[in-house]
Design an enzyme around this catalytic site. Structure first.
Site, PDB file in Angstrom:
ATOM      1  N   GLY A 180      95.434  68.411  32.035  1.00 32.67           N
ATOM      2  CA  GLY A 180      94.546  69.429  32.104  1.00 32.67           C
ATOM      3  C   GLY A 180      95.057  70.767  31.290  1.00 32.67           C
ATOM      4  O   GLY A 180      94.283  71.468  30.990  1.00 32.67           O
ATOM      5  N   LEU A 181      96.649  70.729  31.233  1.00 30.33           N
ATOM      6  CA  LEU A 181      96.832  71.995  30.733  1.00 30.33           C
ATOM      7  C   LEU A 181      96.666  71.773  29.284  1.00 30.33           C
ATOM      8  O   LEU A 181      96.535  72.819  28.566  1.00 30.33           O
ATOM      9  CB  LEU A 181      98.421  72.105  31.164  1.00 30.33           C
ATOM     10  N   LYS A 193      94.466  69.784  26.822  1.00 28.55           N
ATOM     11  CA  LYS A 193      93.275  68.829  27.012  1.00 28.55           C
ATOM     12  C   LYS A 193      93.129  68.151  25.573  1.00 28.55           C
ATOM     13  O   LYS A 193      92.912  67.076  25.514  1.00 28.55           O
ATOM     14  CB  LYS A 193      91.924  69.513  27.193  1.00 28.55           C
ATOM     15  N   MET A 218      86.131  73.591  34.665  1.00 32.45           N
ATOM     16  CA  MET A 218      86.489  73.625  32.952  1.00 32.45           C
ATOM     17  C   MET A 218      85.202  72.653  32.497  1.00 32.45           C
ATOM     18  O   MET A 218      84.607  72.727  31.560  1.00 32.45           O
ATOM     19  CB  MET A 218      87.426  73.316  32.749  1.00 32.45           C
ATOM     20  N   ASN A 227      94.937  60.734  29.210  1.00 35.21           N
ATOM     21  CA  ASN A 227      94.229  60.808  30.393  1.00 35.21           C
ATOM     22  C   ASN A 227      92.538  60.639  29.669  1.00 35.21           C
ATOM     23  O   ASN A 227      92.202  61.553  28.970  1.00 35.21           O
ATOM     24  CB  ASN A 227      94.047  62.034  31.208  1.00 35.21           C
ATOM     25  N   SER A 284      87.444  64.034  38.801  1.00 34.52           N
ATOM     26  CA  SER A 284      87.159  65.574  38.650  1.00 34.52           C
ATOM     27  C   SER A 284      86.109  65.905  39.235  1.00 34.52           C
ATOM     28  O   SER A 284      84.926  65.178  39.192  1.00 34.52           O
ATOM     29  CB  SER A 284      86.907  65.830  37.023  1.00 34.52           C
ATOM     30  N   LYS A 334      93.363  58.114  38.762  1.00 32.85           N
ATOM     31  CA  LYS A 334      93.488  59.367  39.195  1.00 32.85           C
ATOM     32  C   LYS A 334      92.175  59.705  40.100  1.00 32.85           C
ATOM     33  O   LYS A 334      91.329  59.469  39.644  1.00 32.85           O
ATOM     34  CB  LYS A 334      93.600  60.478  38.129  1.00 32.85           C
ATOM     35  N   ASN A 343      93.538  64.704  42.398  1.00 32.12           N
ATOM     36  CA  ASN A 343      93.078  65.800  41.685  1.00 32.12           C
ATOM     37  C   ASN A 343      92.864  66.946  42.611  1.00 32.12           C
ATOM     38  O   ASN A 343      93.316  66.907  43.536  1.00 32.12           O
ATOM     39  CB  ASN A 343      91.791  65.128  40.939  1.00 32.12           C
TER      40      ASN A 343
END
Length: 350
Positions: free
Chosen positions: A72-73, A75, A122, A152, A188, A230, A259
């Site tokens: 996520g940091l 992508k 996001m 991912n 997500s 995940k 998550n």
């Protein structure tokens, strides 16, 4: 890293953080990562000494230390080398989708400092899997096989849920040769109906197809790349049991818990608390720990657990391990505590 160095980095971040927090959260994110790239290229990352080696064997992979970066940091995989310079035991990038997509409308990321929390919606904004793979290939981290790289994967927002497996299989095919492990993100809350894939029949079908593809790709590339799933924190004991059963049945290599959460109980009444999206940071800490404990009870030693959610201190990392995780990952804690958190957690777990 000496105690003096750790304190210096912590002190430096305490000066920088007010400026970053004065900006929109996504704007600060987009400013910080390119700056980190420039600092790494200039050799300033040498000021940050890596945590002492503390290797862990998980999913058949040797992790140099048990503290990783959560997806996520980064992508698109544009900042792999800069992030690796901070001393993580693994770097997970993504979530990536088959085709580029802009994600949800802005603003779509919000800080809740009173709760050490972030809300984001996001929506898997990324440049698509081909650009993602090219960025991985160009990184020194990948070229020199410097460490553990998790890739991912997800589905495009406009792909109907009944065709989601096609997107995951497409991405798996593309990223497989370059990954230390591949994470399948079905949790997500910001892609419509995505969490529906956690249902028993949907998950059974998806994991069956992914496992078949993994075996085929392992034969093709002469290398076995582990698959991790995940999952969300917003599941009860019965759902944990059903998910664990699917993981065992399909011999999935790992599970990442968890998550972000849709719950707002811990932040009710705070500014931005009613914004749509997934809540991360301190409020998800106990929720993710409960899922980890539930998974551990069902999985035992058969499938390793990577613990994520609300780690803001070394003792938080210890609590994840005590709950049943073998590794931990950081994200929101980095925003609130800065890069010294990596060393703090690594030292606590050594």
């Amino acid at each position: 890293m000496t105690r003096t160095q750790t304190m210096s980095i912590k002190l430096l971040y305490s000066f920088v953080r007010p400026f970053l927090f004065s900006l929109d959260a996504e704007q600060a994110h987009n400013l910080t990562l390119p700056l980190l790239n420039k600092m790494a290229a200039a050799g300033m990352s040498r000021l940050i000494t890596r945590p002492q080696p503390d290797p862990r064997q998980v999913m058949g992979i040797t992790f140099p230390n048990p503290v990783g970066l959560a997806a996520g940091l980064d992508k698109d995989g544009k900042y792999i080398d800069a992030l690796a310079s901070l001393g993580f035991g693994s770097i997970e990038i993504g979530t990536v989708t088959p085709r580029a997509q802009a994600g949800n409308p802005k603003p779509r990321m919000f800080r809740l400092p009173q709760a050490n929390a972030i809300i984001n919606r996001m929506g898997f904004n990324n440049g698509g899997v081909d650009a993602f793979v090219a960025n991985v290939q160009h990184s020194r981290f990948y070229q020199d096989r410097q460490g553990v790289l998790g890739l991912n994967i997800g589905k495009n927002a406009d792909t109907p849920i009944e065709r989601a497996a096609e997107d995951y299989l497409h991405c798996l095919e593309k990223v497989y040769p370059y990954a230390s492990y591949v994470t399948v993100n079905i949790s997500s809350p910001n892609t419509k109906n995505l969490r529906q894939l956690q249902g028993v029949s949907e998950l059974d079908d998806l994991l069956s197809k992914l496992k078949n593809a993994q075996q085929r790709l392992a034969d093709l590339h002469k290398r076995y790349v582990p698959l991790a799933l995940k999952i969300a924190p917003d599941i009860d004991a019965e759902q944990i049991k059903l998910i664990a059963g699917n993981l065992l049945r399909h011999q999935i290599d790992g599970v990442i818990a968890t998550n972000t959460t849709l719950s707002r109980d811990a932040v009710a009444g705070l500014h931005f608390a009613d914004e749509a999206g997934g809540l991360s940071g301190s409020p998800v800490f106990e929720l993710s720990n409960a899922v980890i404990r539930g998974l551990k009870a069902e999985l035992g030693e058969a499938i390793p657990i990577i613990g994520v959610g609300g780690i803001l201190s070394g003792s938080d990392a210890q609590a994840k391990i005590a709950a049943g995780a073998q590794l931990v990952q950081l994200y929101s804690g980095l925003i609130y505590q800065g890069p010294s958190l990596i060393q703090e957690c690594a030292a606590a777990l050594k």
